[in-house]
Design a protein around this motif. Structure first.
Motif, PDB file in Angstrom:
ATOM      1  N   GLU A  10      26.969  -5.753  34.532  1.00 41.40           N
ATOM      2  CA  GLU A  10      26.850  -7.178  34.191  1.00 41.40           C
ATOM      3  C   GLU A  10      25.355  -7.473  34.029  1.00 41.40           C
ATOM      4  OE1 GLU A  10      29.475 -10.637  36.028  1.00 41.40           O
ATOM      5  OE2 GLU A  10      27.715 -10.329  37.268  1.00 41.40           O
ATOM      6  N   GLY A  11      24.811  -7.112  32.869  1.00 39.38           N
ATOM      7  CA  GLY A  11      23.358  -7.193  32.738  1.00 39.38           C
ATOM      8  C   GLY A  11      22.887  -7.874  31.469  1.00 39.38           C
ATOM      9  N   ALA A  12      21.603  -8.278  31.510  1.00 40.03           N
ATOM     10  CA  ALA A  12      20.938  -8.833  30.329  1.00 40.03           C
ATOM     11  C   ALA A  12      19.496  -8.361  30.334  1.00 40.03           C
ATOM     12  CB  ALA A  12      21.009 -10.357  30.338  1.00 40.03           C
ATOM     13  N   GLY A  13      18.912  -8.260  29.157  1.00 44.09           N
ATOM     14  CA  GLY A  13      17.524  -7.807  29.079  1.00 44.09           C
ATOM     15  C   GLY A  13      17.001  -7.874  27.658  1.00 44.09           C
ATOM     16  N   VAL A  14      15.960  -7.076  27.395  1.00 42.83           N
ATOM     17  CA  VAL A  14      15.250  -7.116  26.123  1.00 42.83           C
ATOM     18  C   VAL A  14      15.226  -5.707  25.535  1.00 42.83           C
ATOM     19  CG1 VAL A  14      13.045  -7.672  25.023  1.00 42.83           C
ATOM     20  CG2 VAL A  14      13.816  -9.009  26.999  1.00 42.83           C
ATOM     21  N   VAL A  15      15.428  -5.613  24.224  1.00 39.98           N
ATOM     22  CA  VAL A  15      15.400  -4.310  23.548  1.00 39.98           C
ATOM     23  C   VAL A  15      13.978  -3.761  23.584  1.00 39.98           C
ATOM     24  CG1 VAL A  15      15.685  -3.119  21.329  1.00 39.98           C
ATOM     25  CG2 VAL A  15      17.348  -4.859  22.046  1.00 39.98           C
ATOM     26  N   GLU A  16      13.844  -2.535  24.121  1.00 36.46           N
ATOM     27  CA  GLU A  16      12.531  -1.909  24.268  1.00 36.46           C
ATOM     28  C   GLU A  16      12.313  -0.881  23.142  1.00 36.46           C
ATOM     29  OE1 GLU A  16      10.513  -2.549  26.984  1.00 36.46           O
ATOM     30  OE2 GLU A  16       9.160  -0.828  27.130  1.00 36.46           O
ATOM     31  N   GLU A  17      13.361  -0.156  22.795  1.00 33.91           N
ATOM     32  CA  GLU A  17      13.239   0.905  21.792  1.00 33.91           C
ATOM     33  C   GLU A  17      14.613   1.173  21.186  1.00 33.91           C
ATOM     34  OE1 GLU A  17      11.681   4.514  23.577  1.00 33.91           O
ATOM     35  OE2 GLU A  17      12.330   5.690  21.834  1.00 33.91           O
ATOM     36  N   THR A  18      14.646   1.432  19.873  1.00 34.09           N
ATOM     37  CA  THR A  18      15.930   1.731  19.234  1.00 34.09           C
ATOM     38  C   THR A  18      15.964   3.192  18.784  1.00 34.09           C
ATOM     39  OG1 THR A  18      15.037   0.952  17.130  1.00 34.09           O
ATOM     40  CG2 THR A  18      16.333  -0.621  18.398  1.00 34.09           C
ATOM     41  N   GLY A  19      17.132   3.834  18.913  1.00 33.42           N
ATOM     42  CA  GLY A  19      17.315   5.202  18.441  1.00 33.42           C
ATOM     43  C   GLY A  19      17.584   5.207  16.934  1.00 33.42           C
ATOM     44  N   LEU A  69      24.775  -7.235  27.836  1.00 32.56           N
ATOM     45  CA  LEU A  69      25.478  -5.964  27.681  1.00 32.56           C
ATOM     46  C   LEU A  69      26.978  -6.165  27.888  1.00 32.56           C
ATOM     47  CD1 LEU A  69      23.052  -3.634  29.660  1.00 32.56           C
ATOM     48  CD2 LEU A  69      22.885  -4.472  27.326  1.00 32.56           C
ATOM     49  N   SER A  70      27.753  -5.529  27.018  1.00 39.29           N
ATOM     50  CA  SER A  70      29.205  -5.590  27.131  1.00 39.29           C
ATOM     51  C   SER A  70      29.701  -4.294  27.759  1.00 39.29           C
ATOM     52  CB  SER A  70      29.815  -5.745  25.732  1.00 39.29           C
ATOM     53  OG  SER A  70      31.182  -5.372  25.748  1.00 39.29           O
ATOM     54  N   PRO A 111      24.960   2.365  24.300  1.00 39.37           N
ATOM     55  CA  PRO A 111      25.386   2.434  22.896  1.00 39.37           C
ATOM     56  C   PRO A 111      25.052   1.127  22.177  1.00 39.37           C
ATOM     57  CG  PRO A 111      27.174   3.098  24.390  1.00 39.37           C
ATOM     58  CD  PRO A 111      26.104   2.492  25.234  1.00 39.37           C
ATOM     59  N   GLU A 112      24.670   1.225  20.927  1.00 39.45           N
ATOM     60  CA  GLU A 112      24.412   0.027  20.116  1.00 39.45           C
ATOM     61  C   GLU A 112      25.623  -0.907  20.141  1.00 39.45           C
ATOM     62  OE1 GLU A 112      24.085   1.041  15.972  1.00 39.45           O
ATOM     63  OE2 GLU A 112      23.077  -0.855  15.461  1.00 39.45           O
ATOM     64  N   ASP A 113      26.831  -0.308  20.143  1.00 45.60           N
ATOM     65  CA  ASP A 113      28.059  -1.105  20.100  1.00 45.60           C
ATOM     66  C   ASP A 113      28.324  -1.872  21.401  1.00 45.60           C
ATOM     67  OD1 ASP A 113      28.513  -0.238  17.537  1.00 45.60           O
ATOM     68  OD2 ASP A 113      30.000   1.281  18.086  1.00 45.60           O
ATOM     69  N   SER A 114      27.530  -1.609  22.449  1.00 52.05           N
ATOM     70  CA  SER A 114      27.693  -2.340  23.709  1.00 52.05           C
ATOM     71  C   SER A 114      26.787  -3.573  23.773  1.00 52.05           C
ATOM     72  CB  SER A 114      27.343  -1.434  24.898  1.00 52.05           C
ATOM     73  OG  SER A 114      28.148  -0.284  24.901  1.00 52.05           O
ATOM     74  N   LEU A 115      26.010  -3.813  22.722  1.00 49.76           N
ATOM     75  CA  LEU A 115      25.035  -4.903  22.767  1.00 49.76           C
ATOM     76  C   LEU A 115      25.569  -6.180  22.129  1.00 49.76           C
ATOM     77  CD1 LEU A 115      21.806  -2.962  21.776  1.00 49.76           C
ATOM     78  CD2 LEU A 115      22.477  -3.741  24.049  1.00 49.76           C
TER      79      LEU A 115
END
Ligand SMILES: [Zn+2]
Ligand SMILES: [Zn+2]
Length: 362
Positions: free
Chosen positions: A60-69, A83-84, A143-147
């Motif tokens: 059960e979290g929230a935050g900021v994107v630091e780096e993308t793959g 986050l889902s 995973p990107e799909d969890s955002l």
């Protein structure tokens, strides 16, 4: 990065430094701002549910994107996200029919990332992920799909709760049961999720909202969230009280938010003919439910529910808009804000029934 690791059931989480590998294809590194401490995490600590160990729990979290793959297109560095705990692929049979909470990808994780490997280790030891998230750490590769991308003016240390407890409770009322205005609603269990069932019932226009719990402090919370009646199950006969409050009719809907087979039976017994019971609570693995089929014979409906039958990328931004417009309570759900080092005391308080939600702030 610092994270809390579960090595063995019933043992305290160990807060230590772990190595976190960077994001691979279609993965994203998140700098977490906050994580809620949820009852489902406690189920895994106690071994009510099995999971490969060691593991970093937290979902059960929230935050900021630091780096993308590589291949990530949905977010970029600096985006704010919730986050889902169900990654939604958008392409499986469930997703294309609008049942994203049941997405196939959820069952591909099994303590790893979607490619079957982990990003977490402690020295040479592999550490497992939890629901692809593991929010009890300063950073997470997911995973990107969890955002779920969210508006930037929403406070991340509050909207972390939009990751599990809020959509689970509100969604059970709005999406799963589709409660109609003027209904009578019983809510068994007034913890973090139960309070969200109560506020979901308020949003749906329920006429009476009857909160049931054995803890007086939780019942008081339920009143604050819009319950119209409270029943103390430690001393009162729940079924008779519901009969009195509904003037003999019994309730249109009952929500079981405890995870107990006895409470599921009690919920069924509080509904009227044609009424609906929704099981929101997570029962221990292997639990067996015995019910009198006569209840069902009278057009009663018994329903299951996961993640409030929600579509994370549609419902979570909407719930945040409602919070920002002061139509949804989040601040009042938070009983305490702690550092990661104090996470074990958060679980003790949860186990004792002392808190609605504790937030870990990074
Ligand atoms: Zn949860
Ligand atoms: Zn899917």
């Amino acid at each position: 990065m610092k994270a809390a690791v579960l090595y063995e059931n019933f043992q305290p989480l160990v807060v230590e430094n772990l190595e976190l590998e960077g994001p691979k294809d279609h993965e994203v590194l998140i700098k977490l701002t906050a994580s809620g401490v949820c009852h489902s995490d406690l189920h895994y600590i106690k071994g009510d549910r099995e999971h490969p160990m060691p593991v970093v729990l937290g979902h059960e979290g929230a935050g900021v994107v630091e780096e993308t793959g590589s291949g990530v297109s949905y977010v970029q560095t600096g985006d704010h996200v919730v986050l889902s705990f169900v990654p939604t692929c958008g392409q499986c049979n469930y997703c294309v029919r609008g049942r994203q909470n049941l997405c196939d990808a959820r069952y591909q994780l099994r303590g790893k990332m979607l490619d079957g490997t982990t990003r977490l280790r402690s020295g040479s030891q592999e550490i497992h992920h939890f629901n692809g998230l593991s929010t009890f750490g300063e950073y997470a590769v997911v995973p990107e799909d969890s955002l779920v991308k969210i508006r930037e003016d929403a406070p991340l240390d509050r909207v972390a709760l939009i990751g599990c407890g809020v959509p689970t409770g509100v969604g059970a009322v709005i999406n799963t049961a589709k409660v109609k205005p003027g209904s009578s609603v019983v809510v068994l269990g007034a913890g973090g999720v139960g309070l969200n069932v109560v506020q979901g019932a308020v949003l749906a226009g329920a006429e009476s909202i009857i909160a049931v719990d054995i803890y007086g402090n939780k019942l008081e919370n339920a009143l604050q969230f819009g319950a119209t009646h409270m029943v103390d199950a430690s001393g009162e006969d729940v079924i008779e009280r519901v009969r009195d409050i509904t003037r003999g009719d019994m309730a249109d809907y009952a929500f079981e938010v405890i995870g107990s087979t006895a409470a599921i039976n009690q919920a069924l017994a509080t509904t009227k003919r044609g009424g609906t019971t929704v099981v929101v609570g997570v029962t221990p693995a292997g639990a067996e439910l015995t019910i009198d089929p006569d209840f069902l014979h009278l057009d009663r409906v018994l329903m299951g529910c996961t993640y409030g039958s929600c579509y994370p990328r549609a419902d979570m931004p909407m719930l945040i808009d409602m919070y920002m417009a002061r139509r949804l309570k989040l601040d009042e759900l938070i009983s305490a804000t702690l550092k990661l080092e104090d996470i074990n005391s958060a679980f003790e308080a949860l186990d004792q029934g002392e808190v609605a939600r504790t937030i870990i702030r990074y």
